[in-house]
Design an enzyme around this catalytic site. Sequence first.
Site, PDB file in Angstrom:
ATOM      1  N   ASP A 273     -15.023  43.322 -51.987  1.00  0.00           N
ATOM      2  CA  ASP A 273     -14.107  42.342 -51.404  1.00  0.00           C
ATOM      3  C   ASP A 273     -14.136  41.048 -52.213  1.00  0.00           C
ATOM      4  O   ASP A 273     -15.002  40.202 -52.022  1.00  0.00           O
ATOM      5  CB  ASP A 273     -14.507  42.067 -49.941  1.00  0.00           C
ATOM      6  CG  ASP A 273     -13.578  41.044 -49.283  1.00  0.00           C
ATOM      7  OD1 ASP A 273     -12.516  40.743 -49.859  1.00  0.00           O
ATOM      8  OD2 ASP A 273     -13.929  40.571 -48.175  1.00  0.00           O
ATOM      9  N   LYS A 280     -12.204  34.635 -53.242  1.00  0.00           N
ATOM     10  CA  LYS A 280     -13.463  34.019 -52.809  1.00  0.00           C
ATOM     11  C   LYS A 280     -14.059  33.188 -53.938  1.00  0.00           C
ATOM     12  O   LYS A 280     -13.799  33.459 -55.105  1.00  0.00           O
ATOM     13  CB  LYS A 280     -14.470  35.123 -52.432  1.00  0.00           C
ATOM     14  CG  LYS A 280     -14.165  35.853 -51.150  1.00  0.00           C
ATOM     15  CD  LYS A 280     -15.247  36.879 -50.846  1.00  0.00           C
ATOM     16  CE  LYS A 280     -14.958  37.647 -49.564  1.00  0.00           C
ATOM     17  NZ  LYS A 280     -14.966  36.814 -48.365  1.00  0.00           N
ATOM     18  N   ARG A 354      -9.792  43.619 -40.976  1.00  0.00           N
ATOM     19  CA  ARG A 354      -8.986  43.933 -39.788  1.00  0.00           C
ATOM     20  C   ARG A 354      -7.720  44.690 -40.147  1.00  0.00           C
ATOM     21  O   ARG A 354      -7.207  45.474 -39.363  1.00  0.00           O
ATOM     22  CB  ARG A 354      -8.700  42.636 -39.014  1.00  0.00           C
ATOM     23  CG  ARG A 354      -7.932  41.616 -39.790  1.00  0.00           C
ATOM     24  CD  ARG A 354      -8.055  40.211 -39.213  1.00  0.00           C
ATOM     25  NE  ARG A 354      -9.292  39.542 -39.619  1.00  0.00           N
ATOM     26  CZ  ARG A 354      -9.637  38.319 -39.239  1.00  0.00           C
ATOM     27  NH1 ARG A 354      -8.868  37.634 -38.411  1.00  0.00           N
ATOM     28  NH2 ARG A 354     -10.769  37.782 -39.645  1.00  0.00           N
TER      29      ARG A 354
END
Length: 497
Positions: A273, A280, A354
Amino acid sequence: MDVSLATTQAEQQNSDCLVVAIFEGKRLSPTATQLDKACGGGIARLLKRGDLEGKLGQCLLLHDLSGIVASRVLLVGCGKEKDLTLTAFKNVIRTACQQIANGNIKDAVCYFTEIDIIGQGLNWKIRRITETLFHSLYKFEQLKSSKDKSKSNLRKVTLHVENKGDIKSGRKALAEASAIASGTSLARDLGNLPGNICTPSYLADQAKHIAKTCKQLKVTVLDEAQIKKLKMGSFLSVAKGSREAPKLIVMEYQGLTADDKPHVLIGKGITFDAGGISIKPAAKMDEMKFDMCGAASVIGTMQTLAELQPRINVVAIVPSCENLPDGNANKPGDIVTSMSGQTIEILNTDAEGRLILCDALTYAEKFKPKSVIDVATLTGACVVALGHQAAAVLGNDETVINKILDAGNTTGDRAWQMPLWEEYQEQLNSNFADMANIGGPSAGAITAACFLSRYAKKLKWAHLDIAGVAWDSGQNKGATGRPVTLLSQYLLNQCKK
Ligand code: BES
Ligand code: MN
Ligand code: ZN
């Protein structure tokens, strides 16, 4: 490593090491007392000299005591006898393990089964000792060219059982512990493997490999075309920012007849991720290889089931892909349509967990499950709220939630409930789609669960946010294997007798 149960005569036991408890105030456990007698009061004298007070975690290794056949005796401080909690008990076992795993000890007999812990019986102790033992001995060395030289020689541990009559039921506890340890160890390996090796295809291959070892386990892997056919537009929107092919892994364990409805486990399988276009920061980004630890714990739990073959039906669903920035990746503001038909405005591409879980939840409906638990390293907010001690649990079914909390409390692989009140739902309002994928800066772990709840309306569902518990950072960086123990206990508690 072989762990077994036996009724032993401590002083006559031929072993490399006997492991016995000492309590604060220089109090000897029953076996320590017995050994003390056999060696003419040598242990009591040593305590009197002040070499060991019995404080929690203190250890003293004694060699060649006269009158005792075993070559070593390890005295382990357990603190105040009355204060011994589950956490303290685990620490004691861990400390003892570190001692006997060093040096040349090949086999040991452990007398911790005689320690009293309020409310807990022998089988519980066998479970905790065995699981902690395997956990302490775990090493991840697959990718080191030279193996650790301080390798343990320990091959066999015998747990002393006072009454022969307890051995039969103790063996069941031991089998459960070994199977859980094996599932945990697999989850740790998968978590520790880097993103360039542990890809969605790699996870799928691992799942298939487990199925080869167990007739009751069937594994199906859906590829991109099949996922498209299912209209999982939300899951696929995350996957399309990566060159790595997405996989939907479905593992079906059948320990009962086919008409018995299964429990479903769903694991977040983001094998790396980077955040996507909402990228990030660089610091600690390597730890986002652990973003598939939900998937790892679910696959690990299926490994446990494959070994134990309990009377229950369980389905594991793992949506797996990478979340990377790319010319084809989701952009902030993009709107996608989930399998449920609900539309989602992706305001932050880093809230991708999600987006893949919602389609997996909709897919779970087809199994008409008794319960559904999704497991995910979902939010940094969860780590802020609960730290690294407990997973967060939220859901729409208090019975399922309470069973999870129970399993956590008996095993020490704990979860803590957060509220999922409807008041929080409005944070997901979108001007352009049915919902946004983020709920703003406050209550991040809760609004993430709110998002999932919109896809779980037809299910008895609970969500575990394991962002704080799935791995350790810093010096001991590495996957913990949590919550394989919790999930396994939850399932074992619901098996047909
Ligand atoms: N995998 C992360 C959550 C995470 C971050 C776990 C750090 C452990 C440590 C997840 O995909 C994520 O990025 N979540 C965002 C959500 C936010 C954009 C609403 C987060 O927590 O920052
Ligand atoms: Mn993310
Ligand atoms: Zn993530």
